[in-house]
Design a protein around this motif. Structure first.
Motif, PDB file in Angstrom:
ATOM      1  N   ASP A 147       0.828  -1.208   0.000  1.00  0.00           N
ATOM      2  CA  ASP A 147       0.000   0.000   0.000  1.00  0.00           C
ATOM      3  C   ASP A 147       0.864   1.260   0.000  1.00  0.00           C
ATOM      4  O   ASP A 147       0.515   2.258  -0.646  1.00  0.00           O
ATOM      5  CB  ASP A 147      -0.963   0.009   1.191  1.00  0.00           C
ATOM      6  CG  ASP A 147      -2.017  -1.077   1.076  1.00  0.00           C
ATOM      7  OD1 ASP A 147      -2.301  -1.512  -0.057  1.00  0.00           O
ATOM      8  OD2 ASP A 147      -2.545  -1.498   2.106  1.00  0.00           O
ATOM      9  N   ASP A 148       1.989   1.229   0.687  1.00  0.00           N
ATOM     10  CA  ASP A 148       2.913   2.373   0.681  1.00  0.00           C
ATOM     11  C   ASP A 148       3.461   2.597  -0.725  1.00  0.00           C
ATOM     12  O   ASP A 148       3.529   3.733  -1.203  1.00  0.00           O
ATOM     13  CB  ASP A 148       4.073   2.146   1.654  1.00  0.00           C
ATOM     14  CG  ASP A 148       3.609   2.119   3.103  1.00  0.00           C
ATOM     15  OD1 ASP A 148       2.566   2.741   3.412  1.00  0.00           O
ATOM     16  OD2 ASP A 148       4.296   1.470   3.928  1.00  0.00           O
ATOM     17  N   ILE A 149       3.833   1.526  -1.386  1.00  0.00           N
ATOM     18  CA  ILE A 149       4.363   1.629  -2.753  1.00  0.00           C
ATOM     19  C   ILE A 149       3.299   2.191  -3.697  1.00  0.00           C
ATOM     20  O   ILE A 149       3.593   2.975  -4.590  1.00  0.00           O
ATOM     21  CB  ILE A 149       4.852   0.248  -3.254  1.00  0.00           C
ATOM     22  CG1 ILE A 149       6.080  -0.181  -2.455  1.00  0.00           C
ATOM     23  CG2 ILE A 149       5.160   0.266  -4.740  1.00  0.00           C
ATOM     24  CD1 ILE A 149       6.478  -1.631  -2.661  1.00  0.00           C
ATOM     25  N   LEU A 150       2.049   1.799  -3.471  1.00  0.00           N
ATOM     26  CA  LEU A 150       0.944   2.225  -4.342  1.00  0.00           C
ATOM     27  C   LEU A 150       0.365   3.589  -3.955  1.00  0.00           C
ATOM     28  O   LEU A 150      -0.636   4.013  -4.520  1.00  0.00           O
ATOM     29  CB  LEU A 150      -0.174   1.175  -4.320  1.00  0.00           C
ATOM     30  CG  LEU A 150       0.188  -0.191  -4.896  1.00  0.00           C
ATOM     31  CD1 LEU A 150      -0.941  -1.187  -4.650  1.00  0.00           C
ATOM     32  CD2 LEU A 150       0.489  -0.075  -6.384  1.00  0.00           C
ATOM     33  N   GLY A 151       0.965   4.251  -2.981  1.00  0.00           N
ATOM     34  CA  GLY A 151       0.469   5.571  -2.579  1.00  0.00           C
ATOM     35  C   GLY A 151      -0.782   5.495  -1.718  1.00  0.00           C
ATOM     36  O   GLY A 151      -1.612   6.398  -1.740  1.00  0.00           O
ATOM     37  N   GLY A 152      -0.962   4.412  -0.982  1.00  0.00           N
ATOM     38  CA  GLY A 152      -2.100   4.281  -0.084  1.00  0.00           C
ATOM     39  C   GLY A 152      -2.995   3.098  -0.379  1.00  0.00           C
ATOM     40  O   GLY A 152      -3.859   2.756   0.408  1.00  0.00           O
ATOM     41  N   GLY A 153      -2.836   2.470  -1.513  1.00  0.00           N
ATOM     42  CA  GLY A 153      -3.668   1.318  -1.867  1.00  0.00           C
ATOM     43  C   GLY A 153      -4.090   1.380  -3.316  1.00  0.00           C
ATOM     44  O   GLY A 153      -3.516   2.104  -4.119  1.00  0.00           O
ATOM     45  N   ILE A 154      -5.132   0.650  -3.627  1.00  0.00           N
ATOM     46  CA  ILE A 154      -5.646   0.583  -5.000  1.00  0.00           C
ATOM     47  C   ILE A 154      -6.840   1.524  -5.113  1.00  0.00           C
ATOM     48  O   ILE A 154      -7.735   1.489  -4.260  1.00  0.00           O
ATOM     49  CB  ILE A 154      -6.050  -0.866  -5.326  1.00  0.00           C
ATOM     50  CG1 ILE A 154      -4.801  -1.713  -5.222  1.00  0.00           C
ATOM     51  CG2 ILE A 154      -6.726  -0.950  -6.683  1.00  0.00           C
ATOM     52  CD1 ILE A 154      -4.869  -3.097  -5.637  1.00  0.00           C
ATOM     53  N   PRO A 155      -6.875   2.365  -6.135  1.00  0.00           N
ATOM     54  CA  PRO A 155      -7.997   3.292  -6.274  1.00  0.00           C
ATOM     55  C   PRO A 155      -9.341   2.541  -6.358  1.00  0.00           C
ATOM     56  O   PRO A 155      -9.483   1.596  -7.132  1.00  0.00           O
ATOM     57  CB  PRO A 155      -7.712   4.026  -7.586  1.00  0.00           C
ATOM     58  CG  PRO A 155      -6.242   3.871  -7.793  1.00  0.00           C
ATOM     59  CD  PRO A 155      -5.882   2.541  -7.195  1.00  0.00           C
ATOM     60  N   GLU A 156     -10.273   2.975  -5.536  1.00  0.00           N
ATOM     61  CA  GLU A 156     -11.609   2.381  -5.518  1.00  0.00           C
ATOM     62  C   GLU A 156     -12.267   2.573  -6.881  1.00  0.00           C
ATOM     63  O   GLU A 156     -12.097   3.607  -7.525  1.00  0.00           O
ATOM     64  CB  GLU A 156     -12.435   3.062  -4.426  1.00  0.00           C
ATOM     65  CG  GLU A 156     -13.757   2.417  -4.157  1.00  0.00           C
ATOM     66  CD  GLU A 156     -14.481   3.084  -2.999  1.00  0.00           C
ATOM     67  OE1 GLU A 156     -15.097   2.363  -2.220  1.00  0.00           O
ATOM     68  OE2 GLU A 156     -14.422   4.328  -2.889  1.00  0.00           O
ATOM     69  N   PHE A 157     -13.001   1.568  -7.326  1.00  0.00           N
ATOM     70  CA  PHE A 157     -13.744   1.548  -8.596  1.00  0.00           C
ATOM     71  C   PHE A 157     -12.833   1.486  -9.820  1.00  0.00           C
ATOM     72  O   PHE A 157     -13.275   1.729 -10.936  1.00  0.00           O
ATOM     73  CB  PHE A 157     -14.703   2.737  -8.736  1.00  0.00           C
ATOM     74  CG  PHE A 157     -15.551   3.019  -7.532  1.00  0.00           C
ATOM     75  CD1 PHE A 157     -16.051   2.003  -6.738  1.00  0.00           C
ATOM     76  CD2 PHE A 157     -15.836   4.321  -7.170  1.00  0.00           C
ATOM     77  CE1 PHE A 157     -16.819   2.268  -5.618  1.00  0.00           C
ATOM     78  CE2 PHE A 157     -16.607   4.602  -6.054  1.00  0.00           C
ATOM     79  CZ  PHE A 157     -17.092   3.582  -5.275  1.00  0.00           C
ATOM     80  N   SER A 158     -11.565   1.145  -9.636  1.00  0.00           N
ATOM     81  CA  SER A 158     -10.639   1.071 -10.761  1.00  0.00           C
ATOM     82  C   SER A 158     -10.742  -0.292 -11.444  1.00  0.00           C
ATOM     83  O   SER A 158     -11.302  -1.241 -10.910  1.00  0.00           O
ATOM     84  CB  SER A 158      -9.208   1.343 -10.293  1.00  0.00           C
ATOM     85  OG  SER A 158      -8.825   0.424  -9.274  1.00  0.00           O
ATOM     86  N   PHE A 159     -10.187  -0.373 -12.632  1.00  0.00           N
ATOM     87  CA  PHE A 159     -10.183  -1.579 -13.457  1.00  0.00           C
ATOM     88  C   PHE A 159      -8.722  -1.961 -13.627  1.00  0.00           C
ATOM     89  O   PHE A 159      -7.960  -1.237 -14.255  1.00  0.00           O
ATOM     90  CB  PHE A 159     -10.848  -1.264 -14.804  1.00  0.00           C
ATOM     91  CG  PHE A 159     -11.257  -2.460 -15.596  1.00  0.00           C
ATOM     92  CD1 PHE A 159     -12.414  -3.156 -15.282  1.00  0.00           C
ATOM     93  CD2 PHE A 159     -10.504  -2.889 -16.676  1.00  0.00           C
ATOM     94  CE1 PHE A 159     -12.812  -4.259 -16.024  1.00  0.00           C
ATOM     95  CE2 PHE A 159     -10.893  -3.980 -17.434  1.00  0.00           C
ATOM     96  CZ  PHE A 159     -12.056  -4.672 -17.104  1.00  0.00           C
ATOM     97  N   ASN A 160      -8.302  -3.071 -13.025  1.00  0.00           N
ATOM     98  CA  ASN A 160      -6.887  -3.404 -12.890  1.00  0.00           C
ATOM     99  C   ASN A 160      -6.545  -4.746 -13.512  1.00  0.00           C
ATOM    100  O   ASN A 160      -7.394  -5.635 -13.586  1.00  0.00           O
ATOM    101  CB  ASN A 160      -6.518  -3.479 -11.397  1.00  0.00           C
ATOM    102  CG  ASN A 160      -6.931  -2.227 -10.660  1.00  0.00           C
ATOM    103  OD1 ASN A 160      -6.226  -1.250 -10.685  1.00  0.00           O
ATOM    104  ND2 ASN A 160      -8.093  -2.252 -10.015  1.00  0.00           N
TER     105      ASN A 160
END
Length: 195
Positions: free
Chosen positions: A36-49
């Motif tokens: 989560d630190d590497i990702l800037g806090g986590g995965i953006p909600e409602f994103s398509f990954n």
């Protein structure tokens, strides 16, 4: 002169009020220490990954960890499996990890096998089944594992344009449904994939 400055200062808040408010993008925790630190806090909600990598590198385990970190009774996770390892085998392997909680299966975390639909029907039927299940469950997280199997099957039966259309319609539906989505699939990183 003082009057003009006073009027100008009073006008600024009105202009600011007319600007659209910025949308706050919430971040979902991955459940992986340090990621989560590497990702800037986590995965953006409602994103398509896309979770891609070589066979055995931990794609499915990462997807499971994200699912277990975020699924709730109100916003469950739907995990669509497609011709990969059987769900029972997958879950048996995942039980070794501390994030795994068997009591959440079938309620907060639901597994749906799409193998028959992918093998016997076309991309429209696959999309219809995903839409039906998502509409019934109202999930917060959706995983399709292995998405590469869907692509391989579709490319043998249909055109690349139909595949791109399918991905676009899937992304549009799941994003508008406000589900954070993960497509999991093998990816050979060096050279050309021989498969």
């Amino acid at each position: 002169m003082k009057t003009q400055n006073k009027t100008a200062k009073l006008a600024l808040p009105n202009k600011a009020a007319n600007r659209p408010a910025k949308v706050k993008i919430h971040q979902l925790p991955t459940g992986v220490r340090g990621l989560d630190d590497i990702l800037g806090g986590g995965i953006p909600e409602f994103s398509f990954n896309i979770i891609g990598g070589t066979p055995g590198c931990g794609k499915t385990t990462l997807a499971h960890q994200i699912v277990f970190a975020n699924a709730t009774p109100k916003k469950p996770a739907l995990y669509f499996s497609v011709l990969g390892e059987p769900v029972l085998k997958m879950l048996r392997y995942q039980q070794q990890y501390s994030f795994f909680d068997e009591s959440r299966l079938g309620k907060e975390i639901r597994f749906i096998n799409l193998s028959d639909v992918v093998l016997e029907k076309d991309l429209n039927a696959v999309l219809e089944e995903i839409i039906k299940q998502v509409t019934a469950a109202n999930p917060g997280i959706v995983v399709v594992d292995s998405f590469r199997t869907v692509v391989r099957k579709a490319m043998s039966d249909e055109s690349e344009a139909k595949m791109q259309s399918f991905i676009h319609r899937l992304a549009q539906f799941l994003t508008s449904w406000e589900a954070t989505t993960f497509l999991v699939g093998e990816r050979v990183c060096r050279g050309r994939d021989p498969r």
